[in-house]
Design a protein around this motif. Sequence first.
Motif, PDB file in Angstrom:
ATOM      1  N   ASN A 339       0.824  -1.221   0.000  1.00 44.60           N
ATOM      2  CA  ASN A 339       0.000   0.000   0.000  1.00 44.60           C
ATOM      3  C   ASN A 339       0.853   1.265   0.000  1.00 44.60           C
ATOM      4  O   ASN A 339       0.528   2.256  -0.661  1.00 44.60           O
ATOM      5  CB  ASN A 339      -0.946   0.020   1.207  1.00 44.60           C
ATOM      6  N   LEU A 340       1.961   1.228   0.751  1.00 40.94           N
ATOM      7  CA  LEU A 340       2.846   2.401   0.794  1.00 40.94           C
ATOM      8  C   LEU A 340       3.456   2.658  -0.582  1.00 40.94           C
ATOM      9  O   LEU A 340       3.585   3.804  -1.020  1.00 40.94           O
ATOM     10  CB  LEU A 340       3.962   2.183   1.833  1.00 40.94           C
ATOM     11  N   VAL A 341       3.857   1.589  -1.252  1.00 41.79           N
ATOM     12  CA  VAL A 341       4.445   1.737  -2.594  1.00 41.79           C
ATOM     13  C   VAL A 341       3.376   2.257  -3.559  1.00 41.79           C
ATOM     14  O   VAL A 341       3.625   3.164  -4.363  1.00 41.79           O
ATOM     15  CB  VAL A 341       5.052   0.392  -3.076  1.00 41.79           C
ATOM     16  N   GLN A 342       2.169   1.702  -3.442  1.00 41.52           N
ATOM     17  CA  GLN A 342       1.068   2.122  -4.307  1.00 41.52           C
ATOM     18  C   GLN A 342       0.774   3.615  -4.132  1.00 41.52           C
ATOM     19  O   GLN A 342       0.592   4.347  -5.103  1.00 41.52           O
ATOM     20  CB  GLN A 342      -0.177   1.276  -3.967  1.00 41.52           C
ATOM     21  N   GLU A 343       0.763   4.041  -2.873  1.00 39.18           N
ATOM     22  CA  GLU A 343       0.508   5.467  -2.587  1.00 39.18           C
ATOM     23  C   GLU A 343       1.561   6.334  -3.302  1.00 39.18           C
ATOM     24  O   GLU A 343       1.224   7.345  -3.929  1.00 39.18           O
ATOM     25  CB  GLU A 343       0.576   5.722  -1.063  1.00 39.18           C
ATOM     26  N   ALA A 344       2.834   5.897  -3.226  1.00 36.17           N
ATOM     27  CA  ALA A 344       3.908   6.682  -3.851  1.00 36.17           C
ATOM     28  C   ALA A 344       3.740   6.715  -5.368  1.00 36.17           C
ATOM     29  O   ALA A 344       3.905   7.768  -6.006  1.00 36.17           O
ATOM     30  CB  ALA A 344       5.267   6.086  -3.472  1.00 36.17           C
ATOM     31  N   ILE A 345       3.371   5.572  -5.957  1.00 30.55           N
ATOM     32  CA  ILE A 345       3.201   5.517  -7.418  1.00 30.55           C
ATOM     33  C   ILE A 345       2.047   6.421  -7.850  1.00 30.55           C
ATOM     34  O   ILE A 345       2.149   7.171  -8.830  1.00 30.55           O
ATOM     35  CB  ILE A 345       2.992   4.053  -7.883  1.00 30.55           C
ATOM     36  N   VAL A 350       8.216   6.604  -9.727  1.00 32.34           N
ATOM     37  CA  VAL A 350       8.435   5.674 -10.839  1.00 32.34           C
ATOM     38  C   VAL A 350       8.984   4.358 -10.289  1.00 32.34           C
ATOM     39  O   VAL A 350       9.968   4.344  -9.548  1.00 32.34           O
ATOM     40  CB  VAL A 350       9.440   6.274 -11.856  1.00 32.34           C
ATOM     41  N   LEU A 351       8.285   3.269 -10.659  1.00 38.60           N
ATOM     42  CA  LEU A 351       8.705   1.941 -10.198  1.00 38.60           C
ATOM     43  C   LEU A 351       9.738   1.392 -11.177  1.00 38.60           C
ATOM     44  O   LEU A 351       9.426   1.134 -12.336  1.00 38.60           O
ATOM     45  CB  LEU A 351       7.472   1.024 -10.153  1.00 38.60           C
ATOM     46  N   LEU A 367      12.435   2.433  -6.354  1.00 40.62           N
ATOM     47  CA  LEU A 367      11.617   3.563  -6.808  1.00 40.62           C
ATOM     48  C   LEU A 367      12.488   4.796  -7.039  1.00 40.62           C
ATOM     49  O   LEU A 367      13.483   4.998  -6.334  1.00 40.62           O
ATOM     50  CB  LEU A 367      10.576   3.914  -5.748  1.00 40.62           C
ATOM     51  N   THR A 368      12.084   5.612  -8.018  1.00 38.79           N
ATOM     52  CA  THR A 368      12.690   6.960  -8.141  1.00 38.79           C
ATOM     53  C   THR A 368      11.554   7.976  -8.204  1.00 38.79           C
ATOM     54  O   THR A 368      10.374   7.598  -8.269  1.00 38.79           O
ATOM     55  CB  THR A 368      13.532   7.148  -9.434  1.00 38.79           C
ATOM     56  N   ASN A 369      11.948   9.250  -8.252  1.00 42.97           N
ATOM     57  CA  ASN A 369      10.966  10.354  -8.351  1.00 42.97           C
ATOM     58  C   ASN A 369       9.896  10.274  -7.268  1.00 42.97           C
ATOM     59  O   ASN A 369       8.721  10.579  -7.537  1.00 42.97           O
ATOM     60  CB  ASN A 369      10.236  10.330  -9.709  1.00 42.97           C
ATOM     61  N   VAL A 370      10.255   9.859  -6.088  1.00 42.87           N
ATOM     62  CA  VAL A 370       9.240   9.745  -5.029  1.00 42.87           C
ATOM     63  C   VAL A 370       8.966  11.147  -4.462  1.00 42.87           C
ATOM     64  O   VAL A 370       9.877  11.777  -3.918  1.00 42.87           O
ATOM     65  CB  VAL A 370       9.718   8.803  -3.907  1.00 42.87           C
ATOM     66  N   PRO A 371       7.740  11.647  -4.622  1.00 44.99           N
ATOM     67  CA  PRO A 371       7.445  13.004  -4.126  1.00 44.99           C
ATOM     68  C   PRO A 371       7.625  13.119  -2.604  1.00 44.99           C
ATOM     69  O   PRO A 371       7.423  12.138  -1.887  1.00 44.99           O
ATOM     70  CB  PRO A 371       5.967  13.198  -4.505  1.00 44.99           C
ATOM     71  N   GLU A 372       7.975  14.310  -2.185  1.00 42.22           N
ATOM     72  CA  GLU A 372       8.312  14.528  -0.765  1.00 42.22           C
ATOM     73  C   GLU A 372       7.152  14.279   0.185  1.00 42.22           C
ATOM     74  O   GLU A 372       7.360  13.987   1.360  1.00 42.22           O
ATOM     75  CB  GLU A 372       8.827  15.955  -0.569  1.00 42.22           C
ATOM     76  N   ASP A 373       5.904  14.415  -0.338  1.00 38.64           N
ATOM     77  CA  ASP A 373       4.771  14.253   0.579  1.00 38.64           C
ATOM     78  C   ASP A 373       4.309  12.799   0.714  1.00 38.64           C
ATOM     79  O   ASP A 373       3.304  12.525   1.361  1.00 38.64           O
ATOM     80  CB  ASP A 373       3.603  15.145   0.137  1.00 38.64           C
ATOM     81  N   TYR A 389      17.440   8.925  -5.236  1.00 43.44           N
ATOM     82  CA  TYR A 389      17.249  10.354  -5.526  1.00 43.44           C
ATOM     83  C   TYR A 389      18.533  10.947  -6.131  1.00 43.44           C
ATOM     84  O   TYR A 389      19.614  10.736  -5.558  1.00 43.44           O
ATOM     85  CB  TYR A 389      17.007  11.144  -4.230  1.00 43.44           C
ATOM     86  N   PRO A 390      18.425  11.736  -7.206  1.00 46.50           N
ATOM     87  CA  PRO A 390      19.611  12.467  -7.670  1.00 46.50           C
ATOM     88  C   PRO A 390      19.818  13.719  -6.811  1.00 46.50           C
ATOM     89  O   PRO A 390      18.831  14.328  -6.377  1.00 46.50           O
ATOM     90  CB  PRO A 390      19.248  12.861  -9.105  1.00 46.50           C
ATOM     91  N   VAL A 391      21.081  14.071  -6.559  1.00 39.09           N
ATOM     92  CA  VAL A 391      21.361  15.334  -5.848  1.00 39.09           C
ATOM     93  C   VAL A 391      22.474  16.065  -6.584  1.00 39.09           C
ATOM     94  O   VAL A 391      23.325  15.439  -7.230  1.00 39.09           O
ATOM     95  CB  VAL A 391      21.795  15.095  -4.376  1.00 39.09           C
ATOM     96  N   VAL A 392      22.489  17.387  -6.455  1.00 43.05           N
ATOM     97  CA  VAL A 392      23.509  18.186  -7.144  1.00 43.05           C
ATOM     98  C   VAL A 392      24.872  17.971  -6.504  1.00 43.05           C
ATOM     99  O   VAL A 392      25.872  17.751  -7.169  1.00 43.05           O
ATOM    100  CB  VAL A 392      23.123  19.690  -7.082  1.00 43.05           C
TER     101      VAL A 392
END
Length: 480
Positions: A339-345, A350-351, A367-373, A389-392
């Motif tokens: 359910n947690l993964v589903q919520e993020a998708i 992106v899975l 997962l990538t692109n997981v929104p902060e909320d 997550y990519p970081v500068v």
Amino acid sequence: MKTQLAGRKMFFAGQWINRDRVIEVRDPQDNHIIDTVPAASVEDMLNCIGEAKEGAKIAASMPVHERMAVISKAADYIEANKEIYARTISREGSKTIREATSEVTRCIQTLRISAEEARRIHGETIAFDQVPGTENRVGYYYQVPIGIIGAITPFNDPLNLVAHKVGPAIASGNAIIVKPATVTPLSALLLAEAFVEAGLPSKVLSVITGYGSEIGDPLVTHPAIRMISFTGGLEAGEEITRKAGLKKISMELGSNSPVIVLEDADLHEAIGSTVSGAFSAAGQNCLGVQRVYIQEHIMDSFKEGFVERTKQYCVGDKQSEQTDMGPLINEKEAIRVENLVQEAIEKGAVLLEGGKRDGAFYTPTVLTNVPEDCTIANEEIFGPVVLLYPVVDLEEAIQKSNDVRYGLQAGIFTNDVRKAHKAIERMDVGGIMINDSSDYRIDAMPFGGMKKSGLGREGVKFTIQEMTEPKVVCYKLSDG
Ligand code: NAP
């Protein structure tokens, strides 16, 4: 299934006892019942605390050489029966047989270190003459046992995390009552068996099986219990802290550990280490890798290598030596993770790999692109799910790593000593691993978290410190 019930007894102040009401212990792999244990009542717990008062006196009067001998013999017994211990861990819990075997090895280590540390419980002399007018005094302090320890343990390391409380408690002359996790009580009972075989006097140790919601309160709130040593989730930890009253509290709680991978790192090493750190024990590991911050120039190659390595993970029968990952502790937990993964998708994540559930099994998930909320961007997943997550730069990686309410351990991959040092100084965690993932621990090091990851430190010597208190002795000499 009744024929498979062995009806194991709990260890009550030196006696193995039954109760009519039992708890079924199930193998999460196929949900079949492997054993039952008594469901202790409030009265059982109160009686046990009564017995432990006597146990505390007995424990405190054991000379150090006897404590050392008993703990060493318990370690010998476990070593001689290693296979049974490993099979028990891997049947009642979710560890594979390889993971369970390494937990038994660590438990033996924990006990051997405890036996050793018993001889090193030191005090210091005190310079009373530093205060004018008290020159004619000499004295010292030494560490004395605090009495009875109430130990509450989780399911994910059902043997070694119990040993991390029992070994130091006996080494430092305390009595201890263990309440193991309801789903994995058998390994803790086997640990008690090792101490019985080793000749530990009765009443010093009890392992009381039962529901935390029933027998937790009498243990936590009883005034005769001088310390609660808890390992488990934040919610239970906070509730126990609120209720405990005037006693010592040690809290080993959860986390969502970060790992930083900088562009100068050895990518192959970083990938291998973070994949195993994310998926060991099916991700049910307090220091497991949950968030990986990768410098953007190497994001694509890291991602590709990470997914490729994850695909090679062999998920299946826990008892097979070939299996890398078993099920979660039960289907309910696997559904929670799903359910947690589903919520993020649904929110835009992106899975890249995984995301499939079959009963209590959940495939290693990237997962990538997981929104902060999303919940999993902030809270502990406690399942085989990792977020990339990519970081500068390092600055952003440190800021994001710290931007959660947990702080147990972290890792950083870099060959630049100045960058490593900056991370060491700035990351709010109890331990930071350089060129390794957050998932590294030996049983002698101080272990514990900052922020909501806990209070106090375990790691035998440090646990002993928490389980003892200083007593001051001062001799007033003649005035002349
Ligand atoms: P949990 O649900 O918090 O349970 C841990 C223990 O507490 C169990 O024995 C449980 O009994 C008992 N308990 C629950 N509520 C209680 C209450 N109100 N009063 C007294 N006892 C209570 O944790 P878990 O699911 O077993 O373990 C996973 C958690 O442990 C994760 O958050 C993980 O990160 C953390 N953990 C931390 C460390 C560390 O060293 N920092 C190590 C391992 C795991 P029942 O089983 O009967 O409910």
